[in-house]
Write a protein that holds these residues in place. Structure first.
Motif, short mmCIF file in Angstrom:
data_model
loop_
_atom_site.label_atom_id
_atom_site.label_comp_id
_atom_site.label_asym_id
_atom_site.label_seq_id
_atom_site.Cartn_x
_atom_site.Cartn_y
_atom_site.Cartn_z
N VAL A 141 39.79 37.66 48.58
CA VAL A 141 41.15 38.15 48.42
C VAL A 141 42.02 36.95 48.06
O VAL A 141 42.09 35.97 48.81
CB VAL A 141 41.67 38.81 49.71
CG1 VAL A 141 43.12 39.26 49.53
CG2 VAL A 141 40.79 40.00 50.09
N HIS B 82 40.00 40.43 44.75
CA HIS B 82 41.13 41.35 44.87
C HIS B 82 42.40 40.51 44.90
O HIS B 82 42.55 39.64 45.77
CB HIS B 82 40.99 42.18 46.14
CG HIS B 82 41.96 43.32 46.25
ND1 HIS B 82 41.98 44.36 45.35
CD2 HIS B 82 42.95 43.57 47.15
CE1 HIS B 82 42.93 45.21 45.71
NE2 HIS B 82 43.54 44.76 46.79
N LEU C 250 46.11 40.13 45.75
CA LEU C 250 47.10 40.74 46.64
C LEU C 250 48.45 40.12 46.29
O LEU C 250 48.70 38.95 46.56
CB LEU C 250 46.72 40.41 48.09
CG LEU C 250 47.08 41.38 49.18
CD1 LEU C 250 46.44 42.75 48.93
CD2 LEU C 250 46.64 40.84 50.54
N ARG D 294 47.56 42.63 36.04
CA ARG D 294 46.33 43.38 35.76
C ARG D 294 45.87 43.13 34.32
O ARG D 294 44.67 42.91 34.07
CB ARG D 294 46.60 44.87 36.00
CG ARG D 294 45.35 45.73 36.01
CD ARG D 294 45.69 47.13 36.49
NE ARG D 294 45.75 47.22 37.94
CZ ARG D 294 46.61 47.97 38.62
NH1 ARG D 294 47.52 48.70 37.97
NH2 ARG D 294 46.58 48.01 39.93
N VAL E 5 38.19 41.87 38.94
CA VAL E 5 39.30 41.56 39.84
C VAL E 5 40.25 42.76 39.90
O VAL E 5 40.80 43.17 38.88
CB VAL E 5 40.08 40.31 39.38
CG1 VAL E 5 41.18 39.98 40.39
CG2 VAL E 5 39.15 39.12 39.19
N SER E 6 40.41 43.32 41.08
CA SER E 6 41.37 44.41 41.27
C SER E 6 42.71 43.83 41.70
O SER E 6 42.79 42.70 42.19
CB SER E 6 40.84 45.42 42.29
OG SER E 6 40.34 44.76 43.44
N GLN F 294 46.80 44.68 43.41
CA GLN F 294 47.73 45.61 44.06
C GLN F 294 48.96 44.86 44.55
O GLN F 294 48.94 43.66 44.77
CB GLN F 294 47.07 46.30 45.24
CG GLN F 294 46.80 45.37 46.42
CD GLN F 294 46.62 46.09 47.74
OE1 GLN F 294 45.50 46.24 48.19
NE2 GLN F 294 47.72 46.52 48.36
N ALA G 242 44.67 47.62 50.84
CA ALA G 242 43.97 46.34 50.94
C ALA G 242 42.91 46.38 52.03
O ALA G 242 41.79 45.87 51.85
CB ALA G 242 44.98 45.23 51.23
N VAL H 297 39.75 47.98 50.77
CA VAL H 297 38.94 47.10 49.92
C VAL H 297 38.10 46.16 50.79
O VAL H 297 36.89 46.00 50.60
CB VAL H 297 39.84 46.28 48.97
CG1 VAL H 297 39.03 45.20 48.25
CG2 VAL H 297 40.51 47.19 47.95
N TRP I 232 33.86 45.94 51.35
CA TRP I 232 33.04 44.74 51.15
C TRP I 232 32.26 44.39 52.40
O TRP I 232 31.13 43.90 52.34
CB TRP I 232 33.93 43.56 50.75
CG TRP I 232 34.53 43.67 49.39
CD1 TRP I 232 34.20 44.55 48.40
CD2 TRP I 232 35.58 42.85 48.85
NE1 TRP I 232 34.98 44.34 47.29
CE2 TRP I 232 35.83 43.31 47.53
CE3 TRP I 232 36.34 41.81 49.36
CZ2 TRP I 232 36.81 42.74 46.71
CZ3 TRP I 232 37.32 41.23 48.55
CH2 TRP I 232 37.54 41.69 47.24
#
Length: 204
Positions: free
Chosen positions: A114, A142, A144, A164, A175-176, A178, A191, A194, A198
């Motif tokens: 993250v 991810h 954040l 994004r 890679v996401s 939010q 979050a 996610v 994992w």
């Protein structure tokens, strides 16, 4: 709904690779530049006020800090050194560069990263550096985008879309992204979902 991260507790801090716990189980690491809000994000995700130390002096985390979850053996959250290699001596910076390089290349327990970024100042060199580590290992990451409460809803949406697009160009779909606010709790459930996926534990 019970929060599976709520019972997370401090386990150890490692300044050297040999101080790391045995390389088993599942780990999710958190990285972020000095004042991106990483400690606040960890505290919000775990519903604890002081799990991760929130410092008035950014960059106080100078070790890999492990948090364990007693009800989920061999599942860990790992708080990585929090400065963007900011005001630290050159030799200490080199030490951390080498330590993190080894950690990301060899740590089999690592399941994802993250990357915590201030939504108003995303994708600095440090952020991209950390994302590169993860993508090179074939692991998910991810992004954040914290402090979303500081912007209007429209500005938040625009910032998320811009990040994004940038990450898709650089890293494909690994890679996401939010928006997040520890203050308003925006995006906390997303979050947490996610991270739990994992770690392979139920999100609630």
């Amino acid at each position: 709904m019970a929060n599976p991260l709520a019972r997370a507790q401090y386990m150890l801090a490692a300044h050297l690779p040999r101080q790391l716990p045995p390389d088993g189980g599942f780990e999710v690491a958190f990285a972020g530049r000095s004042n991106a809000g990483k400690s606040s994000a960890l505290n919000a995700l775990c519903q604890q006020n002081a799990l991760a130390r929130v410092s008035k002096t950014p960059g106080r985390t100078q070790q890999l800090v492990y948090f364990e979850m007693p009800q989920h053996p061999d599942r860990f959250l790992v708080d990585l050194p929090g400065y963007g290699y900011a005001k630290v001596p050159h030799d200490l910076r080199e030490h951390w560069q080498a330590f993190l390089d080894t950690y990301f290349r060899t740590r089999l327990a690592l399941r994802g990263l993250v990357v915590v970024m201030d939504i108003r100042h995303p994708l600095k060199d440090y952020d991209r550096h950390m994302l590169n580590y993860t993508v090179e290992r074939g692991l998910p990451a991810h992004a954040l985008l914290t402090k979303a409460d500081k912007l209007s809803r429209g500005a938040v949406g625009n910032a998320v879309q811009a990040v994004r697009r940038d990450l898709a160009q650089s890293f494909g779909d690994t890679v996401s992204v939010q928006a997040f606010s520890g203050e308003s709790k925006l995006g906390v459930d997303e979050a947490r979902g996610v991270i739990c996926s994992w770690l392979e534990i139920p999100a609630n």
